[in-house]
Scaffold this motif. Structure first.
Motif, short mmCIF file in Angstrom:
data_model
loop_
_atom_site.label_atom_id
_atom_site.label_comp_id
_atom_site.label_asym_id
_atom_site.label_seq_id
_atom_site.Cartn_x
_atom_site.Cartn_y
_atom_site.Cartn_z
N LYS A 21 0.85 -1.19 0.00
CA LYS A 21 0.00 0.00 0.00
C LYS A 21 0.88 1.24 0.00
CE LYS A 21 -3.62 -2.36 2.53
NZ LYS A 21 -4.29 -2.49 3.82
N VAL A 22 0.30 2.37 -0.38
CA VAL A 22 1.06 3.61 -0.47
C VAL A 22 0.62 4.56 0.64
CG1 VAL A 22 1.64 5.57 -1.94
CG2 VAL A 22 1.30 3.33 -2.95
N ARG A 23 1.57 5.05 1.42
CA ARG A 23 1.29 6.00 2.49
C ARG A 23 1.70 7.39 2.04
NH1 ARG A 23 -0.30 3.82 7.03
NH2 ARG A 23 -0.08 5.72 8.21
N ALA A 24 0.91 8.39 2.46
CA ALA A 24 1.20 9.78 2.12
C ALA A 24 0.70 10.67 3.24
CB ALA A 24 0.53 10.16 0.81
N ALA A 25 1.21 11.89 3.28
CA ALA A 25 0.75 12.85 4.28
C ALA A 25 -0.67 13.27 3.96
CB ALA A 25 1.67 14.07 4.29
N ALA A 26 -1.44 13.59 4.99
CA ALA A 26 -2.81 14.03 4.79
C ALA A 26 -2.83 15.39 4.10
CB ALA A 26 -3.52 14.11 6.13
N ALA A 27 -3.82 15.61 3.26
CA ALA A 27 -3.92 16.86 2.51
C ALA A 27 -4.63 17.93 3.33
CB ALA A 27 -4.69 16.62 1.21
N GLY A 28 -4.43 19.19 2.96
CA GLY A 28 -5.20 20.28 3.54
C GLY A 28 -4.61 20.88 4.79
N LYS A 29 -3.31 20.69 5.04
CA LYS A 29 -2.72 21.18 6.29
C LYS A 29 -1.66 22.26 6.07
CE LYS A 29 -2.31 19.51 9.92
NZ LYS A 29 -2.54 19.17 11.27
N ARG A 30 -1.59 22.84 4.89
CA ARG A 30 -0.53 23.80 4.60
C ARG A 30 -0.81 25.18 5.19
NH1 ARG A 30 3.84 20.92 3.70
NH2 ARG A 30 3.53 19.41 2.06
N HIS A 31 -2.04 25.63 5.07
CA HIS A 31 -2.39 26.95 5.59
C HIS A 31 -3.89 27.00 5.79
CE1 HIS A 31 -3.99 28.11 1.63
NE2 HIS A 31 -2.96 27.46 1.15
N GLY A 32 -4.38 28.08 6.43
CA GLY A 32 -5.82 28.24 6.62
C GLY A 32 -6.38 27.38 7.73
N MET A 33 -5.59 27.11 8.77
CA MET A 33 -6.06 26.25 9.86
C MET A 33 -7.15 26.91 10.70
SD MET A 33 -4.59 23.37 9.63
CE MET A 33 -4.66 23.62 7.89
N GLY A 55 -3.14 4.63 -5.27
CA GLY A 55 -1.86 4.01 -4.96
C GLY A 55 -1.26 3.30 -6.15
N LYS A 56 -2.10 2.62 -6.92
CA LYS A 56 -1.61 1.92 -8.11
C LYS A 56 -1.05 2.90 -9.14
CE LYS A 56 -4.34 -2.28 -7.87
NZ LYS A 56 -5.41 -3.09 -8.45
N LYS A 57 -1.72 4.05 -9.30
CA LYS A 57 -1.24 5.06 -10.24
C LYS A 57 0.12 5.61 -9.80
CE LYS A 57 -5.68 6.81 -11.83
NZ LYS A 57 -6.61 7.93 -11.75
N VAL A 58 0.26 5.87 -8.51
CA VAL A 58 1.51 6.41 -7.99
C VAL A 58 2.65 5.43 -8.25
CG1 VAL A 58 2.74 6.98 -5.86
CG2 VAL A 58 0.49 7.93 -6.27
N VAL A 59 2.42 4.17 -7.93
CA VAL A 59 3.48 3.17 -8.10
C VAL A 59 3.83 2.99 -9.58
CG1 VAL A 59 4.03 0.72 -7.85
CG2 VAL A 59 2.96 1.96 -5.97
N LYS A 60 2.82 2.92 -10.42
CA LYS A 60 3.08 2.67 -11.85
C LYS A 60 3.80 3.84 -12.51
CE LYS A 60 0.80 1.67 -16.20
NZ LYS A 60 -0.45 1.72 -16.94
N ASN A 61 3.34 5.07 -12.24
CA ASN A 61 3.86 6.22 -12.97
C ASN A 61 5.08 6.86 -12.33
OD1 ASN A 61 1.82 6.03 -14.91
ND2 ASN A 61 0.41 7.18 -13.63
N TYR A 62 5.17 6.83 -11.00
CA TYR A 62 6.20 7.61 -10.33
C TYR A 62 7.23 6.77 -9.58
CZ TYR A 62 2.77 11.23 -11.24
OH TYR A 62 1.88 12.07 -11.84
N LEU A 63 6.85 5.57 -9.16
CA LEU A 63 7.77 4.73 -8.39
C LEU A 63 7.91 3.36 -9.05
CD1 LEU A 63 6.24 5.54 -4.89
CD2 LEU A 63 8.33 6.51 -5.84
N PRO A 64 8.41 3.30 -10.27
CA PRO A 64 8.47 2.01 -10.97
C PRO A 64 9.39 1.00 -10.29
CG PRO A 64 9.73 3.65 -12.16
CD PRO A 64 9.00 4.37 -11.06
N ASN A 65 10.38 1.48 -9.55
CA ASN A 65 11.34 0.58 -8.90
C ASN A 65 11.08 0.44 -7.42
OD1 ASN A 65 12.75 0.49 -11.39
ND2 ASN A 65 13.66 2.45 -10.90
#
Length: 67
Positions: A21-33, A55-65
Motif C-alpha cells: 500500500k502507499v502511504r502519504a501525508a494528509a492533505a489540507g494542512k498547509r495553511h488556513g487552519m 496508490g496503483k497510479k503512484v506506483v506505476k507512474n512515479y515509483l516504478p522501482n
C-alpha cells in the motif's frame, strides 16, 4: 529502451508499506487552519494510506522501482 527513473518528488512524498500500500501525508494542512474544524486538524495529523486506485497510479507512474 532506457531504464525508468523514480520521480524525485515522489520519493519525498510517498512510502510503500510492506503489503504494497502507499502511504502519504494528509492533505489540507498547509495553511488556513483557522477556518478548519478541530476534528479536521486532528484527523489530518500524520500519514494515511491512499485509496487503492490512487496508490496503483503512484506506483506505476512515479515509483516504478519501488523505494
Amino acid at each position: 529502451m532506457p531504464k525508468m527513473k523514480t520521480k524525485s518528488s515522489a520519493k519525498k512524498r510517498f512510502k510503500i508499506t510492506a503489503t504494497g500500500k502507499v502511504r502519504a501525508a494528509a492533505a489540507g494542512k498547509r495553511h488556513g487552519m483557522i477556518k478548519r474544524s478541530n476534528k479536521f486538524i486532528r484527523d489530518a495529523r500524520g500519514t494515511m494510506v491512499l485509496a487503492e486506485p490512487d496508490g496503483k497510479k503512484v506506483v506505476k507512474n512515479y515509483l516504478p522501482n519501488g523505494l
